[in-house]
Design an enzyme around this catalytic site. Sequence first.
Site, short mmCIF file in Angstrom:
data_model
loop_
_atom_site.label_atom_id
_atom_site.label_comp_id
_atom_site.label_asym_id
_atom_site.label_seq_id
_atom_site.Cartn_x
_atom_site.Cartn_y
_atom_site.Cartn_z
N CYS A 114 -14.82 3.22 -4.49
CA CYS A 114 -14.19 1.72 -4.49
C CYS A 114 -14.16 1.32 -2.88
O CYS A 114 -14.48 0.24 -2.49
CB CYS A 114 -12.65 1.63 -4.47
N CYS A 115 -13.86 2.37 -1.86
CA CYS A 115 -14.03 1.95 -0.43
C CYS A 115 -15.52 1.69 -0.25
O CYS A 115 -15.94 0.90 0.97
CB CYS A 115 -13.47 2.97 0.53
N CYS A 203 -5.66 -1.30 2.24
CA CYS A 203 -5.47 -2.04 0.91
C CYS A 203 -3.98 -1.87 0.37
O CYS A 203 -3.49 -0.75 0.27
CB CYS A 203 -6.41 -1.71 0.15
N CYS A 231 -11.97 6.35 4.85
CA CYS A 231 -12.30 5.60 3.89
C CYS A 231 -13.86 5.36 3.94
O CYS A 231 -14.49 4.67 2.83
CB CYS A 231 -11.82 4.21 4.09
#
Length: 240
Positions: A114-115, A203, A231
């Site tokens: 996702c990162c 986030c 990240c």
Amino acid sequence: MTAFDLSQTQTELQGKNPRSILKTALANFDNIAISFSGAEDVVLIDMALQIRKDVQVFTLDTGRLHPETYRFIEQVRKHYQIDIDVLTPNRDVLDAFVKQKGLFSFYQDGHKECCGIRKVEPLRRKLATLDAWITGQRKDQSLDTRSEIPEVQLDEAFSIADKPLIKFNPLLNWSSAQVWDYIEAYQVPYNPLHGQGFISIGCEPCTRPVLPNQHERAGRWWWEDATKKECGLHVGNVKQ
């Protein structure tokens, strides 16, 4: 770039204060930018603008930030009367990822994928246009991943063929207390989430307040191994 001697500059900047490191960075590179997300980065903006008024600033909009963070970005833009380049993920890649895995796959699969889509790819696009960048990394943010980084380094993770990218870390040797002393002394804007127990803010789904005496990175990706809390923006910090 050919005139910049990385090895010599590393020696000259070792243990130097943030202003000295910033002056060196801005004197050597015109095409340089500050990466902005947290309290440390606004300190850097505040210092840098005293040295040079045309400093580039960019930030990453992952689409999953806290509402307070979006308002904070706008507050900084207005306070310093600067342009902030807001970087967003590739829409097609992000849409396909969310369609396949949903909005919270990182709780099962880890945050890396996702990162990579929301943060690393937009950053890579931006850094490809720069000769150097400035970050708010500090050694005491993570002894596992940040204790050995230098004041200035070749960013091997984001350099591309025949175009080395230099990375400056002016706040490397400062503590969190020193950052906040500066913020209070010079009335630097900061994210209101800091007043709610958030120290390191990312986030919304992946950040939570920390308890008293917990390390500041404890609130980031709390369900994962504590030695891998990067990240991907500073992936070179993670020991293999």
